[in-house]
Design a protein around this motif. Structure first.
Motif, PDB file in Angstrom:
ATOM      1  N   ASP A   1     -11.088  12.515  -9.293  1.00 42.46           N
ATOM      2  CA  ASP A   1     -12.083  11.587  -8.773  1.00 42.46           C
ATOM      3  C   ASP A   1     -11.410  10.298  -8.310  1.00 42.46           C
ATOM      4  N   GLU A   2     -11.659   9.910  -7.059  1.00 45.57           N
ATOM      5  CA  GLU A   2     -11.006   8.732  -6.499  1.00 45.57           C
ATOM      6  C   GLU A   2     -11.327   7.462  -7.292  1.00 45.57           C
ATOM      7  N   VAL A   3     -12.565   7.303  -7.726  1.00 46.23           N
ATOM      8  CA  VAL A   3     -12.950   6.096  -8.455  1.00 46.23           C
ATOM      9  C   VAL A   3     -12.209   6.006  -9.783  1.00 46.23           C
ATOM     10  N   ARG A   4     -12.187   7.101 -10.515  1.00 45.75           N
ATOM     11  CA  ARG A   4     -11.491   7.092 -11.808  1.00 45.75           C
ATOM     12  C   ARG A   4      -9.993   6.909 -11.636  1.00 45.75           C
ATOM     13  N   LEU A   5      -9.421   7.530 -10.612  1.00 49.02           N
ATOM     14  CA  LEU A   5      -7.993   7.354 -10.354  1.00 49.02           C
ATOM     15  C   LEU A   5      -7.688   5.915  -9.951  1.00 49.02           C
ATOM     16  N   SER A   6      -8.584   5.318  -9.198  1.00 43.64           N
ATOM     17  CA  SER A   6      -8.418   3.923  -8.805  1.00 43.64           C
ATOM     18  C   SER A   6      -8.397   3.024 -10.039  1.00 43.64           C
ATOM     19  N   GLU A   7      -9.296   3.298 -10.979  1.00 43.93           N
ATOM     20  CA  GLU A   7      -9.326   2.521 -12.223  1.00 43.93           C
ATOM     21  C   GLU A   7      -8.073   2.771 -13.055  1.00 43.93           C
ATOM     22  N   ARG A   8      -7.644   4.019 -13.109  1.00 48.03           N
ATOM     23  CA  ARG A   8      -6.465   4.365 -13.910  1.00 48.03           C
ATOM     24  C   ARG A   8      -5.214   3.666 -13.400  1.00 48.03           C
ATOM     25  N   PHE A   9      -5.020   3.688 -12.072  1.00 48.38           N
ATOM     26  CA  PHE A   9      -3.802   3.126 -11.509  1.00 48.38           C
ATOM     27  C   PHE A   9      -3.933   1.651 -11.137  1.00 48.38           C
ATOM     28  N   GLY A  10      -5.119   1.103 -11.267  1.00 45.57           N
ATOM     29  CA  GLY A  10      -5.311  -0.309 -11.000  1.00 45.57           C
ATOM     30  C   GLY A  10      -5.095  -0.697  -9.553  1.00 45.57           C
ATOM     31  N   MET A  11      -5.600   0.113  -8.646  1.00 45.55           N
ATOM     32  CA  MET A  11      -5.459  -0.200  -7.219  1.00 45.55           C
ATOM     33  C   MET A  11      -6.676   0.300  -6.468  1.00 45.55           C
ATOM     34  N   SER A  12      -6.749  -0.077  -5.192  1.00 39.86           N
ATOM     35  CA  SER A  12      -7.901   0.307  -4.382  1.00 39.86           C
ATOM     36  C   SER A  12      -7.906   1.812  -4.118  1.00 39.86           C
ATOM     37  N   ARG A  13      -8.993   2.301  -3.543  1.00 37.76           N
ATOM     38  CA  ARG A  13      -9.111   3.731  -3.283  1.00 37.76           C
ATOM     39  C   ARG A  13      -8.282   4.187  -2.087  1.00 37.76           C
ATOM     40  N   THR A  14      -7.859   3.246  -1.233  1.00 41.21           N
ATOM     41  CA  THR A  14      -7.100   3.649  -0.039  1.00 41.21           C
ATOM     42  C   THR A  14      -5.783   4.331  -0.390  1.00 41.21           C
ATOM     43  N   PRO A  15      -4.908   3.732  -1.225  1.00 38.38           N
ATOM     44  CA  PRO A  15      -3.676   4.448  -1.579  1.00 38.38           C
ATOM     45  C   PRO A  15      -3.932   5.712  -2.389  1.00 38.38           C
TER      46      PRO A  15
ATOM     47  N   ARG B   1      -6.504   7.727  -1.926  1.00 34.57           N
ATOM     48  CA  ARG B   1      -6.895   8.726  -0.927  1.00 34.57           C
ATOM     49  C   ARG B   1      -5.668   9.240  -0.159  1.00 34.57           C
ATOM     50  N   GLU B   2      -4.770   8.328   0.192  1.00 35.11           N
ATOM     51  CA  GLU B   2      -3.566   8.722   0.924  1.00 35.11           C
ATOM     52  C   GLU B   2      -2.666   9.610   0.064  1.00 35.11           C
ATOM     53  N   ALA B   3      -2.570   9.312  -1.233  1.00 36.49           N
ATOM     54  CA  ALA B   3      -1.775  10.141  -2.145  1.00 36.49           C
ATOM     55  C   ALA B   3      -2.375  11.537  -2.256  1.00 36.49           C
ATOM     56  N   LEU B   4      -3.702  11.619  -2.313  1.00 39.95           N
ATOM     57  CA  LEU B   4      -4.367  12.916  -2.403  1.00 39.95           C
ATOM     58  C   LEU B   4      -4.160  13.728  -1.131  1.00 39.95           C
TER      59      LEU B   4
ATOM     60  N   ARG C   1       0.824  -1.202   0.000  1.00 41.84           N
ATOM     61  CA  ARG C   1       0.000   0.000   0.000  1.00 41.84           C
ATOM     62  C   ARG C   1       0.860   1.254   0.000  1.00 41.84           C
ATOM     63  N   GLY C   2       1.934   1.236   0.791  1.00 43.22           N
ATOM     64  CA  GLY C   2       2.841   2.375   0.828  1.00 43.22           C
ATOM     65  C   GLY C   2       3.485   2.636  -0.512  1.00 43.22           C
ATOM     66  N   SER C   3       3.861   1.560  -1.196  1.00 43.68           N
ATOM     67  CA  SER C   3       4.459   1.694  -2.529  1.00 43.68           C
ATOM     68  C   SER C   3       3.442   2.248  -3.515  1.00 43.68           C
ATOM     69  N   GLY C   4       2.184   1.765  -3.411  1.00 43.14           N
ATOM     70  CA  GLY C   4       1.137   2.258  -4.301  1.00 43.14           C
ATOM     71  C   GLY C   4       0.854   3.729  -4.074  1.00 43.14           C
ATOM     72  N   THR C   5       0.810   4.125  -2.805  1.00 43.11           N
ATOM     73  CA  THR C   5       0.586   5.537  -2.481  1.00 43.11           C
ATOM     74  C   THR C   5       1.674   6.404  -3.079  1.00 43.11           C
ATOM     75  N   GLN C   6       2.931   5.978  -2.942  1.00 49.65           N
ATOM     76  CA  GLN C   6       4.052   6.754  -3.455  1.00 49.65           C
ATOM     77  C   GLN C   6       4.009   6.880  -4.969  1.00 49.65           C
ATOM     78  N   SER C   7       3.658   5.794  -5.657  1.00 45.49           N
ATOM     79  CA  SER C   7       3.632   5.834  -7.117  1.00 45.49           C
ATOM     80  C   SER C   7       2.527   6.758  -7.628  1.00 45.49           C
ATOM     81  N   VAL C   8       1.353   6.709  -6.978  1.00 51.54           N
ATOM     82  CA  VAL C   8       0.254   7.600  -7.365  1.00 51.54           C
ATOM     83  C   VAL C   8       0.617   9.047  -7.054  1.00 51.54           C
ATOM     84  N   TYR C   9       1.164   9.264  -5.872  1.00 46.15           N
ATOM     85  CA  TYR C   9       1.584  10.610  -5.460  1.00 46.15           C
ATOM     86  C   TYR C   9       2.588  11.191  -6.456  1.00 46.15           C
ATOM     87  N   ALA C  10       3.606  10.419  -6.805  1.00 46.88           N
ATOM     88  CA  ALA C  10       4.650  10.901  -7.713  1.00 46.88           C
ATOM     89  C   ALA C  10       4.090  11.207  -9.101  1.00 46.88           C
TER      90      ALA C  10
END
Length: 236
Positions: free
Chosen positions: A40-54, A56-59, A13-22
């Motif tokens: 939009d969290e849902v669209r970003l989740s689909e774009r990055f292929g991960m759950s909404r938790t990372p 949200r943390e990136a945002l 999850r930490g790695s996913g958050t960092q990749s989305v953030y970057a």
């Protein structure tokens, strides 16, 4: 076994958050995501292929950086550029140009000077290639490297933040040249290097003041001409 799985989940999850953030941070600073764009969290989740938790943390991290804003309806957007705040921003930027360059001139570090020159070469190459994003990135690294030479880590942290906040403004300005930045910007950096190597604190201060004043004039003219906001920055 349960603890190992839990730890692995946290790391993933930490790695996913960092990749989305970057990724999002780079797009915002490069203006690929323009001010006011919805995130939009849902669209970003689909774009990055991960759950909404990372996501949200990136945002949340981007919000702490001042790059995104959460509206009263809980929607998240790319932070707008508040041109009315430019006078106070440029006051801080001018101060940091001065104190970091003056400090650098009072110290000797051959390895760090080589690092400053390396970033200057990258900047010159980006100017020659009309690479706006490359120019903005190399300009930031050049001035941060000068701050590092100055030896005050607090200055480095604060100046880095200011330069990051200003990258979107620079991107707007460079677009008025069709990304063909005048050679004078490269020459100004060379003058900084020469004054630092000479240990000329007063010349560094003079160059820093002139450099900052030029940026203020350029941004003021751009905003007044192309965005009709002359009254919002009348105190620049």
């Amino acid at each position: 076994m349960t603890e190992a799985i839990s730890a692995e989940t946290v790391r993933a999850r930490g790695s996913g958050t960092q990749s989305v953030y970057a990724a999002l941070r780079g797009e915002i600073l490069a203006m690929a995501l323009s001010p006011g764009s919805p995130l939009d969290e849902v669209r970003l989740s689909e774009r990055f292929g991960m759950s909404r938790t990372p996501i949200r943390e990136a945002l949340l991290r981007l919000s702490a950086d001042g790059l995104v804003t959460t509206l009263p309806n809980r929607n998240t957007i790319v932070a707008t550029i508040d041109f009315a705040e430019l006078p106070t921003y440029f006051d801080a930027l001018t101060l940091m140009y001065r104190v970091t360059t003056r400090a650098a001139a009072s110290r000797r570090d051959a390895a760090q000077m080589a690092e400053i020159r390396r970033h200057q070469r990258t900047f010159a190459e980006a100017v020659e290639a009309h690479d706006a994003y490359g120019m903005i990135e190399a300009n930031r690294e050049f001035h941060v490297a000068i701050a590092v030479l100055g030896g005050n880590p607090y200055y480095v942290t604060f100046f880095s933040r200011l330069l990051d906040e200003g990258r979107r403004i620079l991107r707007l300005y460079y677009s008025t040249f069709d990304d063909r930045l005048p050679r004078q910007y490269v020459d100004e950096h060379e003058a900084f290097i020469a004054a630092i190597e000479a240990g000329d604190v007063e010349e560094c201060d003079r160059l820093a003041i002139a450099h900052a004043a030029q940026i203020v004039r350029q941004i003021q003219e751009y905003v007044a001409r192309d965005m009709g906001k002359a009254t919002a920055i009348r105190n620049l």
